[in-house]
Design a protein around this motif. Structure first.
Motif, PDB file in Angstrom:
ATOM      1  N   SER A 157     -11.189  -0.877  14.048  1.00 55.18           N
ATOM      2  CA  SER A 157     -11.091  -1.038  15.619  1.00 55.18           C
ATOM      3  C   SER A 157      -9.620  -0.657  16.040  1.00 55.18           C
ATOM      4  O   SER A 157      -8.660  -0.223  15.091  1.00 55.18           O
ATOM      5  CB  SER A 157     -11.092  -2.646  15.804  1.00 55.18           C
ATOM      6  N   ALA A 158      -9.569  -0.331  17.027  1.00 58.45           N
ATOM      7  CA  ALA A 158      -8.374   0.174  17.756  1.00 58.45           C
ATOM      8  C   ALA A 158      -7.024  -0.638  17.537  1.00 58.45           C
ATOM      9  O   ALA A 158      -5.813  -0.102  17.222  1.00 58.45           O
ATOM     10  CB  ALA A 158      -8.429   0.508  19.380  1.00 58.45           C
ATOM     11  N   ILE A 159      -7.235  -1.851  17.691  1.00 56.84           N
ATOM     12  CA  ILE A 159      -6.230  -2.872  17.254  1.00 56.84           C
ATOM     13  C   ILE A 159      -5.714  -2.693  15.812  1.00 56.84           C
ATOM     14  O   ILE A 159      -4.184  -2.740  15.687  1.00 56.84           O
ATOM     15  CB  ILE A 159      -6.492  -4.249  17.787  1.00 56.84           C
ATOM     16  N   ARG A 163      -1.994  -1.998  14.604  1.00 51.05           N
ATOM     17  CA  ARG A 163      -1.286  -2.648  13.672  1.00 51.05           C
ATOM     18  C   ARG A 163      -0.795  -1.877  12.436  1.00 51.05           C
ATOM     19  O   ARG A 163       0.414  -2.048  11.903  1.00 51.05           O
ATOM     20  CB  ARG A 163      -2.123  -3.869  13.260  1.00 51.05           C
ATOM     21  N   GLU A 164      -1.407  -0.952  11.998  1.00 53.30           N
ATOM     22  CA  GLU A 164      -1.354  -0.219  10.771  1.00 53.30           C
ATOM     23  C   GLU A 164      -0.260   0.792  10.961  1.00 53.30           C
ATOM     24  O   GLU A 164       0.679   0.829  10.244  1.00 53.30           O
ATOM     25  CB  GLU A 164      -2.686   0.392  10.294  1.00 53.30           C
ATOM     26  N   ARG A 165      -0.177   1.375  12.063  1.00 52.31           N
ATOM     27  CA  ARG A 165       0.556   2.359  12.551  1.00 52.31           C
ATOM     28  C   ARG A 165       1.860   1.738  12.988  1.00 52.31           C
ATOM     29  O   ARG A 165       3.084   2.435  12.956  1.00 52.31           O
ATOM     30  CB  ARG A 165       0.228   3.155  13.971  1.00 52.31           C
TER      31      ARG A 165
END
Length: 169
Positions: A157-159, A163-165
């Motif tokens: 998902s975009a979220i 979060r990862e970035r």
């Protein structure tokens, strides 16, 4: 609770349809040539036979969804013209003076009755095949809005990507 019985509604204004909605109107042709009562059979298992209040007619709700697709409208934007557009009212089998549904009813119908995305595809495919059979649709290609179609292309998902970035390196 689902009732298949249509009540015979009479109105002194029903003759307006013959004056206002031309015989060659697309919605009039669809309504006059295609019997959508197969929707009752397809959705019978989605309704309780003896609990709750009488449901809004699923054929009418499906017709609202068809109008959304035909005219590329939102739930609110498809309900509003059905207040005054006589071709919409004719297509929805409403009396000229009859009130309209709340737009949230369409959302509930999709979420609660058409949860199974294959069911919606089945209903649309049946309707389109009947329309092709009757000569209402003459095109060899059909464009379908895939907004609510599940896709395997976005596995994350975009979220989750954000979060990862945003994690410190």
């Amino acid at each position: 609770m689902l009732s298949q019985q249509h009540t015979l509604s009479l109105s002194e204004y029903s003759s307006l349809y013959d004056l206002i909605v031309p015989q060659d109107n697309l919605l009039r042709k669809i309504n006059d040539l295609i019997d959508l009562n197969f929707i009752y059979e397809e959705l019978l298992s989605k309704y309780s036979p003896d609990q709750g209040r009488v449901a809004e007619c699923p054929v009418k709700l499906f017709k609202y969804l068809l109008l959304k697709v035909i005219y590329t409208l939102s739930d609110v934007d498809v309900v509003e013209p059905s207040r005054y557009d006589m071709s919409f009212k004719y297509f929805l089998e409403m009396l000229p003076e009859q009130g309209v549904i709340n737009p949230s009813t369409l959302t509930k119908f999709r979420r609660q009755r058409l949860k199974d995305t294959n069911l919606l595809d089945l209903l649309i495919n049946k309707t389109v095949s009947i329309a092709v059979e009757k000569g209402i649709i003459r095109s060899n290609s059909i464009i379908v809005d895939a907004t609510h179609t599940l896709s395997k292309s976005n596995l994350v998902s975009a979220i989750d990507v954000l979060r990862e970035r945003s994690k410190p390196v």
